[in-house]
Design an enzyme around this catalytic site. Structure first.
Site, short mmCIF file in Angstrom:
data_model
loop_
_atom_site.label_atom_id
_atom_site.label_comp_id
_atom_site.label_asym_id
_atom_site.label_seq_id
_atom_site.Cartn_x
_atom_site.Cartn_y
_atom_site.Cartn_z
N CYS A 1 -8.66 -3.27 -5.22
CA CYS A 1 -9.00 -1.80 -4.78
C CYS A 1 -8.23 -1.09 -5.61
CB CYS A 1 -8.93 -2.08 -3.15
SG CYS A 1 -9.75 -0.27 -2.51
N HIS B 1 -12.20 -6.11 -1.52
CA HIS B 1 -11.06 -6.70 -0.78
C HIS B 1 -11.43 -8.15 -0.61
CE1 HIS B 1 -8.23 -3.23 0.14
NE2 HIS B 1 -9.20 -2.52 0.11
N GLU C 1 -9.16 -10.32 0.06
CA GLU C 1 -8.28 -10.82 1.05
C GLU C 1 -8.66 -10.52 2.72
OE1 GLU C 1 -7.86 -8.26 -0.55
OE2 GLU C 1 -7.23 -6.72 0.86
#
Ligand code: NAG
Ligand code: NAG
Ligand code: NAG
Ligand code: NAG
Ligand code: NAG
Ligand code: NAG
Ligand code: NAG
Ligand code: NAG
Length: 311
Positions: A121, A236, A238
């Protein structure tokens, strides 16, 4: 006997790092986190590298050069986390540090030391800034709070990219057809801008694009360096596994979980090819994130379940 020793040396050289440590760059605290510490790392990034078989070590964004060099010479990979795009404004300490680390990584790899770097990001944008030193490569897109599929470009991602070369077609199809990549960014690097910028095109290869946001722009969403183990995701990976804000469009389906795990496995697999280490066990232990205790932060910053804070 000699042959046996040679054989073990051979195996060793292919498995030179089974205890990798990833340096995660901190950033100045968002307003909500400020009361707890001047800088932070969202725990999801720590868990992301841990889930791939690595340990994390914070790299404070304002370390002085000798301390920074020591860490960069010891870790096996580096992660630029997501965060506030204003970290990349001209003249910030953070942007000075990411440019320094980027050049360091390029230099190491040029010397034959495989040192991987992942940007997520804002960290993706950081890679683009570091490669160009040009703050005008960004456009305002306001693509926030939305999970989308990737729009792969340039053909079969297994054939054109290192990142997806070893992916199963199940992984590719999930990314192609399901809403599993969370976008939550104010800025982007438009595909047109990217393609016209020779510093970007000589360094990086766009693998996917997406279109959307308030200004409906087409931007690069996944990229990798042609000649270096550097990958960037404007999305993202994660969050699917590790962030649970009920007001964010994060996908927790079994498909989305596989994507987090795939990207983590890829990045940590790359870091196992790095042969750096800390000078001794004591210094290694001192550097690890285990020296810090994360805060349960959902009540004051719902974007993150937990954060590590530093002063
Ligand atoms: C790591 O590998 C590089 C490149 O092969 C080599 O020059 C360097 O000496 C190695 N370092 C260690 C600590 O083994
Ligand atoms: C910086 O990027 C912008 C947008 O792509 C471009 O128009 C400009 O020429 C670049 N500046 C330099 C010095 O390369
Ligand atoms: C997550 O992906 C699944 C599978 O495609 C889909 O059914 C679901 O709507 C998605 N959820 C979100 C929050 O995007
Ligand atoms: C993805 O989300 C969009 C809305 O953002 C929806 O229209 C579309 O059907 C979803 N696709 C899948 C495969 O779930
Ligand atoms: C956004 O741009 C795409 C591609 O340029 C176009 O197909 C789409 O209709 C646009 N969407 C909106 C909501 O304007
Ligand atoms: C994020 O998107 C979801 C699903 O589209 C929506 O329910 C939620 O209200 C949005 N959250 C924010 C903070 O805008
Ligand atoms: C890990 O890296 C090795 C060496 O480049 C490669 O052969 C292997 O396919 C990679 N594994 C995964 C799961 O990416
Ligand atoms: C899906 C796929 O191609 N997997 C391969 C990834 O790399 C390992 C190690 O080289 C292979 O054993 C897998 O088959």
């Amino acid at each position: 006997m000699k042959i046996l020793i040679l054989f073990f040396l051979f195996c060793y050289s292919f498995q030179n790092q089974l205890r990798p440590i990833i340096g995660i760059l901190t950033q100045p605290s968002l307003q909500e986190i400020e009361p707890y510490g001047e800088q932070y790392i969202a725990s999801s990034y720590v868990k992301f590298v841990e889930s791939g078989g690595a340990r994390a070590a914070p790299i404070k964004y304002n370390l002085e050069k000798t301390e920074l060099d020591k860490l960069l010479n010891s870790v096996n990979g580096i992660l630029f986390a997501g965060g506030d795009y204003r970290n990349l404004n001209p003249g910030t300490k953070y942007s000075e540090t990411i440019e320094y680390i980027f050049d360091f990584v390029i230099d190491k790899n040029n010397k034959g030391i495989h040192l991987p770097l992942q940007g997520t990001c804002m960290g993706f944008e950081a890679l683009c800034l570091a490669a160009t030193k040009n703050h005008s490569v960004f456009s305002r897109v306001n693509m926030e709070n939305i999970s989308v599929p990737l729009d792969f470009i340039g053909g079969d991602p297994k054939k054109i990219s290192k990142l997806f070369k070893n992916a199963s077609y199940e992984i590719i199809d999930i990314l192609k057809f399901k809403n599993v990549t969370l976008n939550n960014h104010v800025n982007c690097v438009e595909f047109d801008v990217f393609e016209k910028n020779s510093q970007l095109t000589t360094m990086f290869h766009p693998i996917s694009i997406n279109t959307g946001g308030l200004y409906n722009l087409t931007f690069v969403s996944t990229m990798e360096a042609w000649d270096y183990p550097i990958t960037g995701t404007q999305w993202h990976p994660e969050k699917n596994v590790f962030e649970w804000n009920p007001n964010e469009d994060i996908n927790h389906s079994k498909y989305a979980i596989l994507i987090t795990q795939f990207i983590s496995n890829y990045f940590i697999n790359e870091s196992r090819k790095n042969n750096q280490s800390f000078p001794n066990q004591e210094e290694e232990e001192k550097a690890l994130i285990y020296n810090y205790t994360p805060l349960y932060s959902a009540s004051f910053i719902p974007d993150f379940e937990q954060v590590y804070v530093f002063n």
